[in-house]
Design an enzyme around this catalytic site. Structure first.
Site, mmCIF file in Angstrom:
data_model
loop_
_atom_site.group_PDB
_atom_site.id
_atom_site.type_symbol
_atom_site.label_atom_id
_atom_site.label_comp_id
_atom_site.label_asym_id
_atom_site.label_seq_id
_atom_site.Cartn_x
_atom_site.Cartn_y
_atom_site.Cartn_z
ATOM 1 N N LYS A 3 -8.339 -10.915 -6.428
ATOM 2 C CA LYS A 3 -7.259 -9.935 -6.425
ATOM 3 C C LYS A 3 -6.400 -10.171 -7.652
ATOM 4 O O LYS A 3 -5.803 -11.235 -7.793
ATOM 5 C CB LYS A 3 -6.449 -10.122 -5.140
ATOM 6 C CG LYS A 3 -5.394 -9.096 -4.945
ATOM 7 C CD LYS A 3 -4.933 -9.045 -3.506
ATOM 8 C CE LYS A 3 -4.108 -7.797 -3.281
ATOM 9 N NZ LYS A 3 -3.848 -7.540 -1.892
ATOM 10 N N GLY A 31 -4.984 -1.566 -4.628
ATOM 11 C CA GLY A 31 -3.846 -1.285 -3.770
ATOM 12 C C GLY A 31 -2.635 -1.013 -4.635
ATOM 13 O O GLY A 31 -2.760 -0.728 -5.828
ATOM 14 N N GLY A 32 -1.471 -1.130 -4.029
ATOM 15 C CA GLY A 32 -0.243 -0.823 -4.742
ATOM 16 C C GLY A 32 0.111 -1.873 -5.771
ATOM 17 O O GLY A 32 0.833 -1.596 -6.735
ATOM 18 N N MET A 33 -0.391 -3.102 -5.562
ATOM 19 C CA MET A 33 0.041 -4.185 -6.429
ATOM 20 C C MET A 33 -1.091 -4.763 -7.263
ATOM 21 O O MET A 33 -0.838 -5.507 -8.194
ATOM 22 C CB MET A 33 0.559 -5.356 -5.579
ATOM 23 C CG MET A 33 1.662 -5.023 -4.636
ATOM 24 S SD MET A 33 2.349 -6.547 -3.992
ATOM 25 C CE MET A 33 0.885 -7.486 -3.628
ATOM 26 N N ALA A 34 -2.294 -4.479 -6.845
ATOM 27 C CA ALA A 34 -3.396 -5.260 -7.409
ATOM 28 C C ALA A 34 -4.692 -4.472 -7.414
ATOM 29 O O ALA A 34 -4.838 -3.479 -6.704
ATOM 30 C CB ALA A 34 -3.565 -6.529 -6.593
ATOM 31 N N ASP A 81 3.205 -6.774 5.882
ATOM 32 C CA ASP A 81 2.491 -5.556 5.466
ATOM 33 C C ASP A 81 1.237 -5.378 6.313
ATOM 34 O O ASP A 81 0.165 -5.098 5.791
ATOM 35 C CB ASP A 81 2.137 -5.669 3.976
ATOM 36 C CG ASP A 81 1.647 -4.336 3.399
ATOM 37 O OD1 ASP A 81 1.938 -3.274 3.995
ATOM 38 O OD2 ASP A 81 0.962 -4.368 2.361
ATOM 39 N N VAL A 101 -8.808 -5.254 -6.767
ATOM 40 C CA VAL A 101 -9.623 -6.267 -6.111
ATOM 41 C C VAL A 101 -11.060 -6.127 -6.608
ATOM 42 O O VAL A 101 -11.607 -5.027 -6.639
ATOM 43 C CB VAL A 101 -9.560 -6.131 -4.582
ATOM 44 C CG1 VAL A 101 -10.381 -7.227 -3.910
ATOM 45 C CG2 VAL A 101 -8.114 -6.205 -4.111
HETATM 46 P P1 ATP Z 1 -1.645 -3.316 -0.735
HETATM 47 O O1 ATP Z 1 -1.547 -3.393 -2.210
HETATM 48 O O2 ATP Z 1 -0.448 -2.759 -0.117
HETATM 49 O O3 ATP Z 1 -2.094 -4.647 -0.140
HETATM 50 P P2 ATP Z 1 -4.311 -2.490 -0.027
HETATM 51 O O4 ATP Z 1 -4.402 -3.518 1.058
HETATM 52 O O5 ATP Z 1 -4.945 -1.173 0.235
HETATM 53 O O6 ATP Z 1 -2.817 -2.243 -0.414
HETATM 54 P P3 ATP Z 1 -5.507 -4.442 -1.727
HETATM 55 O O7 ATP Z 1 -5.049 -5.504 -0.828
HETATM 56 O O8 ATP Z 1 -5.257 -4.619 -3.176
HETATM 57 O O9 ATP Z 1 -4.907 -3.044 -1.357
HETATM 58 O O10 ATP Z 1 -7.066 -4.229 -1.481
HETATM 59 C C1 ATP Z 1 -7.758 -3.175 -2.067
HETATM 60 C C2 ATP Z 1 -9.117 -3.019 -1.435
HETATM 61 O O11 ATP Z 1 -9.929 -4.117 -1.783
HETATM 62 C C3 ATP Z 1 -9.116 -3.016 0.075
HETATM 63 O O12 ATP Z 1 -8.901 -1.751 0.583
HETATM 64 C C4 ATP Z 1 -10.499 -3.519 0.419
HETATM 65 O O13 ATP Z 1 -11.413 -2.445 0.396
HETATM 66 C C5 ATP Z 1 -10.806 -4.450 -0.724
HETATM 67 N N1 ATP Z 1 -10.592 -5.840 -0.358
HETATM 68 C C6 ATP Z 1 -9.444 -6.527 -0.335
HETATM 69 N N2 ATP Z 1 -9.621 -7.791 0.047
HETATM 70 C C7 ATP Z 1 -10.931 -7.940 0.271
HETATM 71 C C8 ATP Z 1 -11.763 -9.054 0.696
HETATM 72 N N3 ATP Z 1 -11.255 -10.255 0.960
HETATM 73 N N4 ATP Z 1 -13.097 -8.842 0.823
HETATM 74 C C9 ATP Z 1 -13.619 -7.615 0.559
HETATM 75 N N5 ATP Z 1 -12.897 -6.546 0.168
HETATM 76 C C10 ATP Z 1 -11.563 -6.689 0.026
HETATM 77 MG MG MG Z 2 -4.424 -5.482 1.018
#
Ligand code: ATP
Ligand code: MG
Length: 667
Positions: A43, A23-26, A137, A28
């Site tokens: 994350k 995502g924008g910050m991290a 968010d 996963v």
């Molecule tokens: P933001 O940085 O604004 O939160 P985002 O939600 O798209 O943006 P992340 O929260 O970093 O980004 O998550 C990235 C991706 O990782 C998600 O789109 C999802 O596919 C996966 N993901 C995140 N959390 C989980 C989880 N608990 N279990 C499985 N997949 C996850």
């Molecule tokens: Mg997210």
């Protein structure tokens, strides 16, 4: 972008398996928590944020608040920490797809399906709001949906990139589409900011589009602040009117014009759902249209469904500010928000409308504040019973499914508990059966460690069997049934197979073979060989195996087979035993390795009785060990008459004692 390869160990505990997304910050990652033997989503905050101490502090503090949220529609945060300058959060891993993926594949959704998904997001949001956590968010990327449309919201209360980051492209763009006008302007964020974002999500579920989109995050933010959304029915005429009105209600620019809280939005959405499900949405619309119509012109934001919103009768019809300020251009926080300044007479018209209608039953409904009633505690009940109890107490049950260890059909959570406004919605979370767990890999682990890992993964170890294995040391786990990686319901019974070492193999019988041939055959079969010698007088056996242990059957490879090899007897000197007592002679000869045969010979001398008179073979000669030495032992015979006796001392043939017969004179 990530420096982590599969197999890396984070903070000595989380073994990275694969990357799930960014995502924008991290970033996963899917990782294995080696302490608890379960999968987690890990994350990892990007380094550029980790270098900002203020941001890290917020990240820590807010992750702490989120970690305390335990709700079936909230992704559980397990752990958080810093490691090597990287900050991370370990959370419940969910195998489903994000709501964004679902939208891309399937939107526009059926209204009822869209409502049911939104209800779950609202249930999670209401739960968090009651605990003082604002999401900030909410967007479909932060909602993970399983195969049966069970939804869980992630990233609660996690620090956000601020509006100042909005000029950057990428995922901030994605965020901008769901950001409330007050967030876009850097104003104070409230619970109603989350409701706006939920309005955007519901809009997108129903139409397949976000209400405001553009090429840059800044433009999108400007639209949130200044532009009215295209009413959902213009994009998808299948959207029922009251549902459209509810969406527009949540999308009001002014937070005060939106539903008061998640509970209110849930309640109204529940009513809309009932009407849609019963096919009576039209009647509801007529009721709502009486007030909603005046404000519903395109080009203006609308405050709708006033019929369902006590005190919510203000229609927001703001002329767009020419240059809505973003964060940085500080606005006075005191006093009315800018859009309320220089307001036109619309609110007054709306108020007038309310007053006009005040005589009717509708106004009575609007003005009456529902009484607070005790909500029955139905956790642990079967759904049908729980629903009846909740209805009888004057509430509207709303059912959400979630996996749980409890039997399917049992209520595992309810919200709210305590008391609530009569007529409000009580969310009942019903178990759809146990969550599924993936069987961990335990091969090669010592038995106890393997059992522990299985139990920690939520499985039962019901039986442990021994199996032979040439690759797993005895006492360590070989495999499980079901096998590693198989997904099964939590609580499933698992059989563990523990190595008893290599499988026994047949022992070849080598008795009669030469020593060399026997050794070669046994070694080739995988055994170790030891030998001992045993002398034999049978010269044809010399050099051959005369005995083996074990002599057949099966034995573990690598174990030892003991052989006895016949050897030629050695030669020994015959000791001189002539003159010894028979007993002493026998002892001495036996000790020297001979067999002894005794012969008797009559002797006339009493002093020779029991004494070895002669021996054969002769003393001093060398003979084979084990051969026979004959000794001749004297045996004294008393003469039969009075006589003088002479004794022969050494005779080899029996002799008659010399008898002197006395002569008697005649007379
Ligand atoms: P933001 O940085 O604004 O939160 P985002 O939600 O798209 O943006 P992340 O929260 O970093 O980004 O998550 C990235 C991706 O990782 C998600 O789109 C999802 O596919 C996966 N993901 C995140 N959390 C989980 C989880 N608990 N279990 C499985 N997949 C996850
Ligand atoms: Mg997210």
């Amino acid at each position: 972008m990530s420096e982590l390869d599969p197999g890396s160990l984070v903070d000595g505990r989380y073994r990275v398996i694969s990357r799930l997304g960014a995502g924008g910050m991290a970033d996963v990652f899917l990782a294995e928590d080696e302490q608890l033997g379960r999968k987690v989503a890990l994350k990892l905050l990007h380094r550029r944020f980790a270098e900002d101490p203020g941001f890290v502090e917020r990240f820590r503090r807010e992750a702490h608040a989120a970690a305390s949220l335990q709700h079936p529609n909230v992704v559980q945060v397990y752990d958080r920490g810093g490691y090597d300058g990287i900050y991370y959060i370990a959370m419940e891993y969910l195998g489903g797809r994000t709501l964004k993926q679902l939208i891309r594949a399937e939107a526009p959704l059926e209204p009822l399906r869209a409502i049911d998904l939104t209800m779950q997001i609202l249930a999670a949001t209401r739960f968090a709001h009651r605990r003082g956590v604002i999401h900030r968010d909410l967007k479909p990327h932060n909602v993970i949906v399983d195969d049966s449309d069970g939804a869980k919201v992630t990233d609660f209360g996690i620090a956000r990139a601020g509006a100042s980051d909005m000029t950057e492209t990428g995922s901030i763009m994605g965020t901008a589409q769901y950001l409330s006008p007050e967030q876009a302007q850097g104003h104070v964020v409230s619970e109603r900011s989350d409701l706006y974002s939920i309005g955007v999500i519901l809009y997108e579920l129903l139409t397949g589009r976000v209400p405001f989109d553009a090429d840059s995050a800044v433009t999108i933010a400007l639209k949130h602040v200044a532009e009215a959304p295209v009413p959902p029915r213009e994009i998808n005429p299948d959207v029922p009117v009251p549902l459209e009105q509810l969406v527009l209600w949540a999308l009001n620019k002014n937070p005060a014009d939106r539903p008061a809280d998640a509970d209110e939005l849930m309640r109204v959405l529940g009513q809309v759902r009932e009407a849609v499900a019963a096919g009576s949405a039209g009647q509801m619309t007529a009721k709502m249209a009486a007030i909603g119509a005046g404000a519903g012109a395109v080009g203006t934001a609308v405050a709708v469904p006033t019929a369902l919103v006590p005190g919510g009768a203000t229609a927001l019809t703001t002329p767009p500010p020419t240059e809505p300020p973003l964060r940085g251009e500080v606005l006075p926080h005191e006093g009315p928000p800018p859009e309320e300044r220089g307001r036109n007479p619309w609110p007054w018209i709306a108020l007038l409308l309310v007053l006009v209608l005040a005589g009717g039953g509708l106004a009575a409904y609007l003005l009456s504040r529902p009484a607070q009633v005790k909500v029955p505690d139905v956790v642990g009940y079967q759904l049908l019973v729980a629903q009846a109890d909740v209805e009888n107490a004057g509430f509207k049950p709303y059912v959400v499914n979630a996996t749980s260890a409890e039997p399917s059909g049992q209520v595992v959570h309810q919200d709210p508990t305590g008391s609530a406004a009569k007529g409000s919605t009580v969310t009942l979370t019903v178990s759809s059966g146990p969550r599924s767990v993936s069987i961990p890999t335990v091969a090669q682990l010592p038995r106890q460690q393997a059992e522990r890992a299985l139990r920690q993964a939520g499985l039962k170890v019901v039986s442990v069997f021994s199996v032979s294995s040439s690759t797993v040391p005895a006492g360590n786990a070989v495999r499980t049934s079901p096998a590693a990686g198989v997904s099964v319901p939590a609580g499933t019974s698992v059989t563990l197979y523990v190595s008893s070492g290599p499988a026994p193999i047949a022992v070849p019988n080598v008795v009669g073979d030469t020593e060399a041939a026997a050794k070669a055959q046994l070694t080739a079969a995988g055994f170790k060989v030891t030998t001992t010698q045993k002398s034999t007088t049978n010269s044809s056996q010399v050099g051959n195996v005369v005995q083996q242990t074990p002599s057949g059957g099966k034995a573990p490879p690598g174990s030892t087979v003991a052989l006895v090899i016949a050897s030629a007897p050695s030669r020994v000197k015959v000791p001189n035993v002539t003159g010894d007592t028979a007993r002493a002679a026998t002892r001495q000869l036996t000790a020297a390795g001979f067999k002894v045969v005794k012969q008797r010979q009559a002797v006339s001398g009493q002093n020779h009785n029991g004494i070895v008179i002669s021996q054969s073979p002769s003393p001093g000669s060398t003979q084979k060990r084990g051969s026979t030495v004959t000794i001749v032992v004297g045996k004294y015979h008393k003469p039969s008459t009075t006589t003088t006796t002479t004794t022969t001392t050494t005779t080899t043939t029996p002799t008659t004692p010399t008898v002197t017969t006395p002569t008697t004179p005649s007379g």
